[in-house]
Design an enzyme around this catalytic site. Structure first.
Site, PDB file in Angstrom:
ATOM      1  N   CYS A  78       0.829  -1.210   0.000  1.00  0.00           N
ATOM      2  CA  CYS A  78       0.000   0.000   0.000  1.00  0.00           C
ATOM      3  C   CYS A  78       0.868   1.267   0.000  1.00  0.00           C
ATOM      4  O   CYS A  78       1.448   1.603  -1.020  1.00  0.00           O
ATOM      5  CB  CYS A  78      -0.982  -0.045   1.166  1.00  0.00           C
ATOM      6  SG  CYS A  78      -2.312   1.148   1.037  1.00  0.00           S
ATOM      7  N   HIS A 170      -3.303  -5.532   1.781  1.00  0.00           N
ATOM      8  CA  HIS A 170      -2.665  -5.792   3.079  1.00  0.00           C
ATOM      9  C   HIS A 170      -2.753  -7.248   3.512  1.00  0.00           C
ATOM     10  O   HIS A 170      -3.623  -7.593   4.321  1.00  0.00           O
ATOM     11  CB  HIS A 170      -3.332  -4.928   4.152  1.00  0.00           C
ATOM     12  CG  HIS A 170      -3.186  -3.467   3.918  1.00  0.00           C
ATOM     13  ND1 HIS A 170      -2.018  -2.790   4.194  1.00  0.00           N
ATOM     14  CD2 HIS A 170      -4.035  -2.556   3.401  1.00  0.00           C
ATOM     15  CE1 HIS A 170      -2.167  -1.516   3.868  1.00  0.00           C
ATOM     16  NE2 HIS A 170      -3.374  -1.347   3.380  1.00  0.00           N
ATOM     17  N   GLU A 172      -0.981  -8.559   5.610  1.00  0.00           N
ATOM     18  CA  GLU A 172      -0.665  -8.593   7.045  1.00  0.00           C
ATOM     19  C   GLU A 172      -1.909  -8.437   7.923  1.00  0.00           C
ATOM     20  O   GLU A 172      -1.843  -8.657   9.124  1.00  0.00           O
ATOM     21  CB  GLU A 172       0.395  -7.524   7.383  1.00  0.00           C
ATOM     22  CG  GLU A 172      -0.098  -6.089   7.462  1.00  0.00           C
ATOM     23  CD  GLU A 172      -0.303  -5.399   6.106  1.00  0.00           C
ATOM     24  OE1 GLU A 172      -0.206  -6.095   5.067  1.00  0.00           O
ATOM     25  OE2 GLU A 172      -0.577  -4.186   6.100  1.00  0.00           O
TER      26      GLU A 172
END
Lengths: 189, 293
Positions: A78, A170, A172
């Site tokens: 991002c 994302h 994560e």
């Protein structure tokens, strides 16, 4: 295997958790000299303007470029992807400008347009990747050396060029660590 | 493709972590905040110190102010709605605000109930003085929590009190045997499933920022060391002598909160901090932190 996570602002805690789950040793990077110890670097999501300004103010911008030229691999999610691209549409904000691509910020819209989607990425196997896009960018244009790995709405959201990997979303924020494992495999070669 | 999921709402707060969100009242101030490295701005008609001074009923800002600020910055723009005023929230969502603060800084519109935040695609942040209040707000759909502090005072003591309270209640919860947890949930008036999740995580299930009374880089670093994930600065920047320099210093202090040498460096020559208010001089019925149920 030591991997740095740039810890100036943003979701660095989540990347740390992902990397540790993959068995990597993680170093949070706030000072230039801390980059000497790592073979790879993750630039997390956050605000690209904030991270870019802090990178310049605290001497990390040049040091990251130097370490990249010495062979350090970099993965940007991002905001990290924005900071790695050479061109940013209608912005003159600070950037690393390493990836031969043109990126558009907040490209899918504002927060209410943020979304989750399932992506099919051949490199990561048959199971779709659950991708979380938050005020996300996309890549509009890539140079000849860039390998496009996934698209959404016909826009590039995963790309790789040599030692550089970028995703507009994302991983994560999920429990799927295939992309982090893929990044770790880039370091080993 | 799904929009407005809780993961997407809470995810934006994750991206704001380690950053500073600044109150601004004009496009010019918004540009200054962005230039200084703010990770988001809160668009307001008046900063809390001026709301406190003006008295009367404080409401959602004029949509023109919010739109003009959205036009000039590329970072997320937040805006405040009154507690329980779900129509102000609907208006802010339709304007495209990136986060709504259901805020005690404005005069509450409902004396019993907060907004049902699950009904919105836009995420909400809410203030909390303790764990029960934080988990009630998350139960209503808040995707981010902040301390309440005492807004507009430039006095950090209440924010410290609130983060210490939340952290100490979490530590207490983690040490309870499982059979005592439902009674603990009842005592703090919080949903049991969120209490269980907090116990497992050892922290709130969403990001928790500091707010209310932060005026210096040292204040910001103090709140970070006490366990906050990031910083809201309300009146502290634009009510100070040199807003540009102070804003930059607070941004650096939030990143390097564990590095006293850096904190000393960025604290130099900042000019006048905002004038503070001692909490005991504020009558109990004028304390904003008591708003919220």
């Amino acid at each position: 295997m030591r991997i740095g996570v740039l810890a100036l602002q943003g979701a660095f805690r989540e990347h740390r958790r992902m990397l540790e789950a993959c068995g990597a040793e993680v170093v949070e990077i706030r000072k230039p000299e801390e980059l000497d110890e790592v073979q790879g670097l993750i630039i997390p999501g956050g605000e690209s303007t904030t991270i870019g300004k802090l990178m310049i103010e605290w001497g990390l911008m040049d040091k990251i470029k130097t370490r990249y030229n010495q062979g350090m691999a970099i993965y940007g999610t991002c905001a990290g992807m924005i900071l790695l691209c050479k061109e940013i549409v209608s912005s003159n904000q600070p950037r690393l400008a390493l990836l031969d691509a043109t990126v558009q910020r907040n490209a899918f819209g504002r927060q209410r347009e943020s979304f989750e989607a399932d992506l099919t990425v051949p490199e990561f196997g048959a199971d779709p990747v659950k991708a979380v896009f938050i005020r996300a960018p996309f890549i509009e244009q890539v140079g000849p050396g860039v390998n496009v790995m996934a698209k959404v709405k016909d826009k590039v959201v995963i790309a790789r060029e040599g030692n550089l990997l970028v995703t507009a979303f994302h991983p994560e924020l999920t429990d799927d660590n295939r992309i982090h494992k893929y990044f770790i495999s880039m370091l080993k070669k | 493709m799904q929009q407005g999921t809780f993961r997407v709402k809470a995810g934006l707060a994750e991206m704001l972590k380690g950053g500073v969100i600044m109150d601004v009242t004009t496009p010019e101030q918004a540009k200054i905040a962005e230039e200084a490295g703010a990770c988001a701005v809160m668009a307001l008609e008046r900063v809390p110190a001026d709301i406190r001074a003006a008295g009367g009923v404080a409401r959602m800002a004029d949509p023109t102010i919010i739109q003009r600020i959205m036009e000039v910055v590329s970072i997320p723009v937040m805006a405040k709605a009154r507690i329980g005023h779900f129509v102000e929230a609907q208006i802010l969502e339709s304007l495209g605000a990136d986060y709504i603060d259901e805020s005690e800084v404005l005069t509450p519109a409902d004396d019993k109930y907060h907004i049902n935040k699950h009904n919105f695609k836009v995420p909400f942040v809410c203030g909390a003085k303790n764990l029960g209040e934080a988990l009630r707000r998350i139960g209503e759909g808040a995707a981010m929590i902040r301390t309440k502090g005492e807004p507009g005072t430039g006095n950090v003591v209440e924010a410290v009190k609130h983060i210490r309270m939340v952290m100490s209640e979490i530590r207490m919860l983690q040490n309870l045997p499982i059979e005592e947890v439902s009674s603990f949930a009842k005592n703090i008036a919080a949903p049991l499933e969120l209490v269980l999740e907090t116990r497992k995580l050892g922290r709130l299930p969403v990001v928790n920022f500091a707010a209310g009374g932060i005026a210096t880089p040292a204040d910001a670093a103090l709140m970070m060391q006490l366990g906050c994930d990031g910083i809201f600065v309300g009146s502290g920047v634009f009510k100070s002598g040199d807003p540009v320099k102070r804003a930059k210093a607070i941004v650096s202090a939030t990143t390097y909160y564990n590095d006293p040498k850096v904190l000393a460096e960025v604290s130099k020559d900042l000019g006048e901090a905002m004038i503070g208010i001692e909490i005991s001089t504020i009558p109990a019925n004028e304390r904003m932190q008591e708003r919220g149920w």
